[in-house]
Design a protein around this motif. Structure first.
Motif, PDB file in Angstrom:
ATOM      1  N   GLY A   3       0.800  -1.219   0.000  1.00 18.08           N
ATOM      2  CA  GLY A   3       0.000   0.000   0.000  1.00 18.08           C
ATOM      3  C   GLY A   3       0.829   1.264   0.000  1.00 18.08           C
ATOM      4  O   GLY A   3       0.404   2.302  -0.500  1.00 18.08           O
ATOM      5  N   GLY A   4       2.029   1.206   0.582  1.00 19.63           N
ATOM      6  CA  GLY A   4       2.891   2.383   0.631  1.00 19.63           C
ATOM      7  C   GLY A   4       4.289   2.016   1.060  1.00 19.63           C
ATOM      8  O   GLY A   4       4.516   0.960   1.665  1.00 19.63           O
ATOM      9  N   LEU A   5       5.232   2.882   0.746  1.00 15.89           N
ATOM     10  CA  LEU A   5       6.631   2.682   1.130  1.00 15.89           C
ATOM     11  C   LEU A   5       7.147   3.974   1.771  1.00 15.89           C
ATOM     12  O   LEU A   5       6.976   5.058   1.202  1.00 15.89           O
ATOM     13  CB  LEU A   5       7.483   2.328  -0.089  1.00 15.89           C
ATOM     14  N   PHE A   6       7.751   3.834   2.950  1.00 18.34           N
ATOM     15  CA  PHE A   6       8.289   4.979   3.675  1.00 18.34           C
ATOM     16  C   PHE A   6       9.738   4.697   4.058  1.00 18.34           C
ATOM     17  O   PHE A   6      10.079   3.564   4.429  1.00 18.34           O
ATOM     18  CB  PHE A   6       7.477   5.265   4.939  1.00 18.34           C
ATOM     19  N   ILE A   7      10.565   5.714   3.973  1.00 21.12           N
ATOM     20  CA  ILE A   7      11.957   5.629   4.420  1.00 21.12           C
ATOM     21  C   ILE A   7      12.145   6.665   5.522  1.00 21.12           C
ATOM     22  O   ILE A   7      11.890   7.857   5.315  1.00 21.12           O
ATOM     23  CB  ILE A   7      12.947   5.878   3.267  1.00 21.12           C
ATOM     24  N   ILE A  16      11.538   9.670   2.524  1.00 21.37           N
ATOM     25  CA  ILE A  16      10.899   9.312   1.258  1.00 21.37           C
ATOM     26  C   ILE A  16       9.544   8.679   1.580  1.00 21.37           C
ATOM     27  O   ILE A  16       9.457   7.828   2.470  1.00 21.37           O
ATOM     28  CB  ILE A  16      11.754   8.310   0.453  1.00 21.37           C
ATOM     29  N   SER A  17       8.497   9.077   0.874  1.00 22.27           N
ATOM     30  CA  SER A  17       7.191   8.443   1.061  1.00 22.27           C
ATOM     31  C   SER A  17       6.508   8.311  -0.291  1.00 22.27           C
ATOM     32  O   SER A  17       6.508   9.241  -1.090  1.00 22.27           O
ATOM     33  CB  SER A  17       6.320   9.268   2.013  1.00 22.27           C
ATOM     34  N   ARG A  18       5.937   7.137  -0.522  1.00 25.05           N
ATOM     35  CA  ARG A  18       5.187   6.903  -1.751  1.00 25.05           C
ATOM     36  C   ARG A  18       3.995   6.013  -1.394  1.00 25.05           C
ATOM     37  O   ARG A  18       4.169   4.888  -0.910  1.00 25.05           O
ATOM     38  CB  ARG A  18       6.083   6.245  -2.796  1.00 25.05           C
ATOM     39  N   VAL A  19       2.780   6.529  -1.591  1.00 23.24           N
ATOM     40  CA  VAL A  19       1.550   5.816  -1.257  1.00 23.24           C
ATOM     41  C   VAL A  19       0.927   5.303  -2.549  1.00 23.24           C
ATOM     42  O   VAL A  19       0.761   6.063  -3.516  1.00 23.24           O
ATOM     43  CB  VAL A  19       0.569   6.728  -0.504  1.00 23.24           C
ATOM     44  N   TYR A  20       0.590   4.007  -2.569  1.00 18.60           N
ATOM     45  CA  TYR A  20       0.005   3.388  -3.753  1.00 18.60           C
ATOM     46  C   TYR A  20      -1.476   3.079  -3.589  1.00 18.60           C
ATOM     47  O   TYR A  20      -2.176   2.896  -4.581  1.00 18.60           O
ATOM     48  CB  TYR A  20       0.765   2.100  -4.089  1.00 18.60           C
ATOM     49  N   ARG A  21      -1.950   3.001  -2.343  1.00 14.38           N
ATOM     50  CA  ARG A  21      -3.364   2.699  -2.097  1.00 14.38           C
ATOM     51  C   ARG A  21      -3.874   3.605  -0.987  1.00 14.38           C
ATOM     52  O   ARG A  21      -3.122   4.002  -0.096  1.00 14.38           O
ATOM     53  CB  ARG A  21      -3.541   1.219  -1.718  1.00 14.38           C
ATOM     54  N   ASP A  22      -5.187   3.897  -1.010  1.00 14.37           N
ATOM     55  CA  ASP A  22      -5.756   4.878  -0.096  1.00 14.37           C
ATOM     56  C   ASP A  22      -6.094   4.313   1.272  1.00 14.37           C
ATOM     57  O   ASP A  22      -6.400   5.070   2.193  1.00 14.37           O
ATOM     58  CB  ASP A  22      -7.035   5.480  -0.703  1.00 14.37           C
ATOM     59  N   ASP A  23      -6.089   2.997   1.427  1.00 13.33           N
ATOM     60  CA  ASP A  23      -6.611   2.421   2.664  1.00 13.33           C
ATOM     61  C   ASP A  23      -5.563   2.209   3.742  1.00 13.33           C
ATOM     62  O   ASP A  23      -5.869   1.671   4.802  1.00 13.33           O
ATOM     63  CB  ASP A  23      -7.289   1.076   2.367  1.00 13.33           C
ATOM     64  N   ILE A  24      -4.317   2.600   3.521  1.00 10.73           N
ATOM     65  CA  ILE A  24      -3.292   2.312   4.516  1.00 10.73           C
ATOM     66  C   ILE A  24      -3.378   3.294   5.672  1.00 10.73           C
ATOM     67  O   ILE A  24      -3.794   4.437   5.524  1.00 10.73           O
ATOM     68  CB  ILE A  24      -1.874   2.362   3.903  1.00 10.73           C
ATOM     69  N   LEU A 141       8.085  -0.308  -8.746  1.00 13.73           N
ATOM     70  CA  LEU A 141       6.752  -0.604  -8.229  1.00 13.73           C
ATOM     71  C   LEU A 141       5.692   0.015  -9.136  1.00 13.73           C
ATOM     72  O   LEU A 141       5.773   1.188  -9.490  1.00 13.73           O
ATOM     73  CB  LEU A 141       6.585  -0.060  -6.809  1.00 13.73           C
ATOM     74  N   ASP A 142       4.687  -0.792  -9.471  1.00 15.76           N
ATOM     75  CA  ASP A 142       3.554  -0.316 -10.257  1.00 15.76           C
ATOM     76  C   ASP A 142       2.278  -0.640  -9.486  1.00 15.76           C
ATOM     77  O   ASP A 142       1.885  -1.798  -9.373  1.00 15.76           O
ATOM     78  CB  ASP A 142       3.546  -0.989 -11.627  1.00 15.76           C
ATOM     79  N   PHE A 143       1.641   0.409  -8.910  1.00 15.09           N
ATOM     80  CA  PHE A 143       0.438   0.258  -8.099  1.00 15.09           C
ATOM     81  C   PHE A 143       0.665  -0.732  -6.953  1.00 15.09           C
ATOM     82  O   PHE A 143      -0.214  -1.505  -6.574  1.00 15.09           O
ATOM     83  CB  PHE A 143      -0.743  -0.176  -8.965  1.00 15.09           C
ATOM     84  N   GLY A 144       1.884  -0.711  -6.409  1.00 14.44           N
ATOM     85  CA  GLY A 144       2.205  -1.581  -5.285  1.00 14.44           C
ATOM     86  C   GLY A 144       2.691  -2.957  -5.668  1.00 14.44           C
ATOM     87  O   GLY A 144       3.007  -3.764  -4.783  1.00 14.44           O
ATOM     88  N   TYR A 145       2.779  -3.259  -6.957  1.00 16.24           N
ATOM     89  CA  TYR A 145       3.260  -4.576  -7.407  1.00 16.24           C
ATOM     90  C   TYR A 145       4.700  -4.446  -7.898  1.00 16.24           C
ATOM     91  O   TYR A 145       4.987  -3.627  -8.782  1.00 16.24           O
ATOM     92  CB  TYR A 145       2.382  -5.120  -8.539  1.00 16.24           C
ATOM     93  N   PRO A 146       5.632  -5.231  -7.351  1.00 18.56           N
ATOM     94  CA  PRO A 146       7.038  -5.153  -7.787  1.00 18.56           C
ATOM     95  C   PRO A 146       7.203  -5.558  -9.245  1.00 18.56           C
ATOM     96  O   PRO A 146       6.597  -6.522  -9.707  1.00 18.56           O
ATOM     97  CB  PRO A 146       7.762  -6.139  -6.860  1.00 18.56           C
ATOM     98  N   GLN A 147       8.020  -4.792  -9.967  1.00 16.66           N
ATOM     99  CA  GLN A 147       8.306  -5.064 -11.368  1.00 16.66           C
ATOM    100  C   GLN A 147       9.794  -5.434 -11.506  1.00 16.66           C
ATOM    101  O   GLN A 147      10.352  -6.052 -10.612  1.00 16.66           O
ATOM    102  CB  GLN A 147       7.950  -3.840 -12.226  1.00 16.66           C
ATOM    103  N   ASN A 148      10.418  -5.015 -12.579  1.00 14.11           N
ATOM    104  CA  ASN A 148      11.834  -5.323 -12.822  1.00 14.11           C
ATOM    105  C   ASN A 148      12.715  -4.556 -11.836  1.00 14.11           C
ATOM    106  O   ASN A 148      12.677  -3.330 -11.780  1.00 14.11           O
ATOM    107  CB  ASN A 148      12.199  -4.936 -14.254  1.00 14.11           C
TER     108      ASN A 148
END
Length: 460
Positions: A3-7, A16-24, A141-148
């Motif tokens: 849902g999100g990544l924080f450093i 660093i903060s990046r939120v991918y979903r609203d429910d976190i 990360l794409d919408f919270g899903y790890p990519q390459n």
């Protein structure tokens, strides 16, 4: 997914903060305490949720009164997966029932990618490279899903300065597309070197627990094969070792020859490989075939428990002289070829808590009693094979009313030897590159064996 990544830094400040979903980060009473009955705006709601997640991790983990040992923390039905690098915290937040192993794999891969771009992960480096980190997160990360998340593929379109190339030719764009969507995501095309070189390091850690009488209670070796590849083009490499199954497949004659030359086969209990290794060939032929990434990478990990070469034998003798004195004698014997030299040898002999003074006599090296560690530390720079050395110590004890006997913790040892304690040997390392017309003989190869102590203990 995530849902999100924080450093965070060590103070709990968000770098660093990046939120991918609203429910976190939604607390149990957030809806009644923060939002009015008329209904807040969606943007205000997502910002409030982000603040709640940030504060929850800061209060319950970073500023917790007791040390948080678990890497997963559940707060109000929200899961926080975190790893720590020096004074930096990386936290992935989710409210879903996700695969924990995959989340941690992503966090560790993110640490590796950041280290590859700007070195040590520190607060200063993160602040100086925050634009680069956001670019990396957009790609990984794409919408919270790890990519390459392969560094080699990322560096083809995100430069080391953290600036995306604005003017790319069609050829470069097609290369990027093939790197992201193709089968070989760990190596880009068009790599050229004046001199083709290949470095292979066999790094092993030997672990031992031995009884005072010299009986091995438990022993195993954890090993890694690390390579540095400086090869042009898209080379195909083949790596062979003295695996027991391979030797048996080749027939009795080959096995007899290997036993005569001293390269006996070893039984590998379990192993894991880098994604570049073709597992189908390993299962069928037991050959490790791969197209190596450019630069340094870990080819495989393995573990063995049989026929381990123990580099050192520790013989302890502890004698109690009344209640106020101990006599300790420790002999170490090296068990390898006389032509080899062990380095960085350190023996730690524990002492009782009520020790008042220590007198030490050692034949070789330097020994010193460290009261803060309750141990005698004996250091030897170098020691040849088939040699022995000893240390004697008289320990004076203060009288105490404690009726419990001294537990006698085990004697531990650290060292480094130039061979593999498991007995692993590199049988061959071949390189093929048909397109650029250079053969296996044109490649300069370096092979090195390093054995180190893990938990190497002898009870006394």
């Amino acid at each position: 997914m995530i849902g999100g990544l924080f450093i965070y830094n060590h103070k709990g400040e968000v770098l660093i903060s990046r939120v991918y979903r609203d429910d976190i980060g939604r607390r149990q009473a957030v809806d009644s305490a923060v939002f009015s009955s008329s209904g807040p705006l969606l943007e205000e709601r997502s910002q409030a949720n982000r603040r709640n997640a940030v504060d929850a991790f800061r209060v319950n983990v970073i500023h917790a009164r007791q040390q948080v040992r678990s890497p997963v923390t559940n707060i109000a039905r929200t899961s926080f997966f975190h790893v720590k690098r020096s004074n930096i915290w990386l936290a992935a937040v989710t409210k879903q029932n996700v695969n924990a192993a995959m989340v941690f794999e992503f966090l560790y891969k993110m640490c590796d990618v950041m280290a590859a771009y700007f070195g040590k992960i520190s607060e200063e480096n993160i602040k100086n490279n925050f634009v680069l980190i956001y670019e990396l997160l957009d790609e990984i990360l794409d919408f919270g899903y790890p990519q390459n998340s392969e560094t080699g593929a990322l560096k083809t379109f995100i430069t080391q300065q953290g600036i995306k190339s604005q003017h790319q030719t069609k050829e470069e764009q097609s290369q990027i597309t093939s790197q992201v969507t193709g089968q070989i995501g760990w190596r880009r095309e068009g790599i050229k070197y004046r001199r083709n070189e290949l470095f292979l390091d066999v790094l092993e850690s030997v672990n031992l627990l031995m009884s005072p009488q010299g009986q091995v209670l438990s022993a195993h070796v954890s090993g890694r094969v690390v390579m540095k590849s400086y090869l042009s083009g898209m080379p195909e490499c083949k790596f062979g070792m003295n695996d027991k199954i391979v030797i048996e497949k080749q027939g009795k004659g080959t096995a007899d020859e290997t036993s005569k030359s001293g390269k006996q086969s070893i039984a590998i209990d379990d192993c894991t490989f880098h994604q570049c290794v073709r597992l189908s060939k390993f299962d069928s032929e037991r050959s490790i075939s791969f197209i190596p990434p450019d630069g340094e990478f870990e080819l495989m990990r393995y573990r063995t428990t049989k026929d381990i070469i123990l580099p050192f034998r520790v013989i302890p003798l502890v004698r109690e002289v009344g209640r106020t004195k101990l006599e300790v004698k420790v002999v170490i014997k090296s068990n390898f070829k006389p032509s080899l030299l062990a380095q960085k040898i350190e023996v730690r002999i524990p002492t009782p808590l009520n020790t008042s003074g220590v007198q030490v006599i050692c034949m070789k090296g330097k020994a010193k009693y460290k009261a803060s560690e309750n141990a005698i530390v004996w250091k030897i720079k170098r020691m040849a094979g088939m040699k022995e050395s000893q240390i004697s110590a008289e320990i004076e004890l203060l009288p105490t009313n404690d009726k419990k006997k001294w537990a006698r913790p085990p004697i531990s040892m650290n060292f480094e030897v130039p061979f593999a304690p498991s007995g692993l040997k590199v049988r061959y390392l071949k390189v093929f590159e048909p397109k650029l017309n250079y053969s296996d003989h044109d490649v300069i190869k370096w092979v090195r064996y390093i054995g180190r102590s893990g938990i190497y203990e002898t009870r006394c």
